[in-house]
Design a protein around this motif. Sequence first.
Motif, PDB file in Angstrom:
ATOM      1  N   UNK A 158       0.824  -1.207   0.000  1.00 18.85           N
ATOM      2  CA  UNK A 158       0.000   0.000   0.000  1.00 18.85           C
ATOM      3  C   UNK A 158       0.861   1.262   0.000  1.00 18.85           C
ATOM      4  N   UNK A 159       2.106   1.143   0.416  1.00 20.96           N
ATOM      5  CA  UNK A 159       3.001   2.307   0.439  1.00 20.96           C
ATOM      6  C   UNK A 159       3.697   2.523  -0.883  1.00 20.96           C
ATOM      7  N   UNK A 160       3.719   1.499  -1.718  1.00 20.83           N
ATOM      8  CA  UNK A 160       4.377   1.635  -3.009  1.00 20.83           C
ATOM      9  C   UNK A 160       3.349   1.975  -4.074  1.00 20.83           C
ATOM     10  N   UNK A 161       3.783   2.560  -5.185  1.00 26.08           N
ATOM     11  CA  UNK A 161       2.849   2.885  -6.270  1.00 26.08           C
ATOM     12  C   UNK A 161       2.203   1.629  -6.838  1.00 26.08           C
ATOM     13  N   UNK A 162       1.127   1.810  -7.580  1.00 26.77           N
ATOM     14  CA  UNK A 162       0.376   0.703  -8.147  1.00 26.77           C
ATOM     15  C   UNK A 162       1.119  -0.098  -9.188  1.00 26.77           C
ATOM     16  N   UNK A 163       2.191   0.440  -9.737  1.00 26.21           N
ATOM     17  CA  UNK A 163       2.928  -0.296 -10.755  1.00 26.21           C
ATOM     18  C   UNK A 163       3.929  -1.226 -10.103  1.00 26.21           C
ATOM     19  N   UNK A 164       4.413  -2.170 -10.860  1.00 31.17           N
ATOM     20  CA  UNK A 164       5.372  -3.134 -10.338  1.00 31.17           C
ATOM     21  C   UNK A 164       6.765  -2.525 -10.160  1.00 31.17           C
ATOM     22  N   UNK A 165       7.069  -1.420 -10.819  1.00 31.90           N
ATOM     23  CA  UNK A 165       8.385  -0.800 -10.706  1.00 31.90           C
ATOM     24  C   UNK A 165       8.376   0.239  -9.597  1.00 31.90           C
ATOM     25  N   UNK A 166       8.100  -0.203  -8.393  1.00 34.58           N
ATOM     26  CA  UNK A 166       7.977   0.707  -7.257  1.00 34.58           C
ATOM     27  C   UNK A 166       9.291   1.364  -6.907  1.00 34.58           C
ATOM     28  N   UNK A 167      10.416   0.701  -7.130  1.00 34.08           N
ATOM     29  CA  UNK A 167      11.698   1.243  -6.739  1.00 34.08           C
ATOM     30  C   UNK A 167      12.113   2.453  -7.551  1.00 34.08           C
ATOM     31  N   UNK A 168      11.745   2.533  -8.816  1.00 40.07           N
ATOM     32  CA  UNK A 168      12.194   3.614  -9.674  1.00 40.07           C
ATOM     33  C   UNK A 168      11.375   4.876  -9.537  1.00 40.07           C
ATOM     34  N   UNK A 169      10.132   4.769  -9.124  1.00 38.29           N
ATOM     35  CA  UNK A 169       9.262   5.935  -9.136  1.00 38.29           C
ATOM     36  C   UNK A 169       9.686   6.997  -8.144  1.00 38.29           C
ATOM     37  N   UNK A 170      10.207   6.615  -6.994  1.00 41.39           N
ATOM     38  CA  UNK A 170      10.636   7.606  -6.013  1.00 41.39           C
ATOM     39  C   UNK A 170      11.766   8.463  -6.547  1.00 41.39           C
ATOM     40  N   UNK A 171      12.707   7.831  -7.289  1.00 37.79           N
ATOM     41  CA  UNK A 171      13.822   8.573  -7.859  1.00 37.79           C
ATOM     42  C   UNK A 171      13.323   9.505  -8.937  1.00 37.79           C
ATOM     43  N   UNK A 172      12.416   9.029  -9.775  1.00 37.64           N
ATOM     44  CA  UNK A 172      11.893   9.849 -10.853  1.00 37.64           C
ATOM     45  C   UNK A 172      11.156  11.055 -10.314  1.00 37.64           C
TER      46      UNK A 172
END
Length: 153
Positions: A123-137
């Motif tokens: 629930x803390x990560x975005x809905x997409x599977x690439x949760x790790x990259x979105x914070x950097x972007x």
Amino acid sequence: MLRKLLLGFGIIEILKPEPIIGLCERIGLRNSGEIERRPLALTGARIEGLVFVWLLVRGRQGSTLVSALLGSVGLTLVLVPRPIIELSQHLVYAETDRLELQPWVVPAARLLGVLYLIVTLLSRSPGTESAGNSGVTESTDDSAQSASRLPSR
């Protein structure tokens, strides 16, 4: 993929909690057919399903209180499951002294705690599977926007 599976489980638990409760009883109790269940059991299962769906759909916009509560219960189930097991028995069954627990109830409760923690983390990560990259972007986009607002020299 895991998010979709848990979301599907939550929806089923909201719409049809009886089969899920029955399965859990058959797994956890030796005398599941002899025990009287309180009406609150169905409501509790539906609430659990609703919490799963709410957190997995709303994500970061969901309630941090609900997420913190589910995470706390999950962590407690993983570390010291017996108090939560006893509390849930008193909420779900009329005569808890008649319950005959299977020996694997405690490990099963720990697995449930892990499931709660997974839902909390998803629930803390975005809905997409690439949760790790979105914070950097997102932080890169914010800094780029901030830099574009600075006056040029």
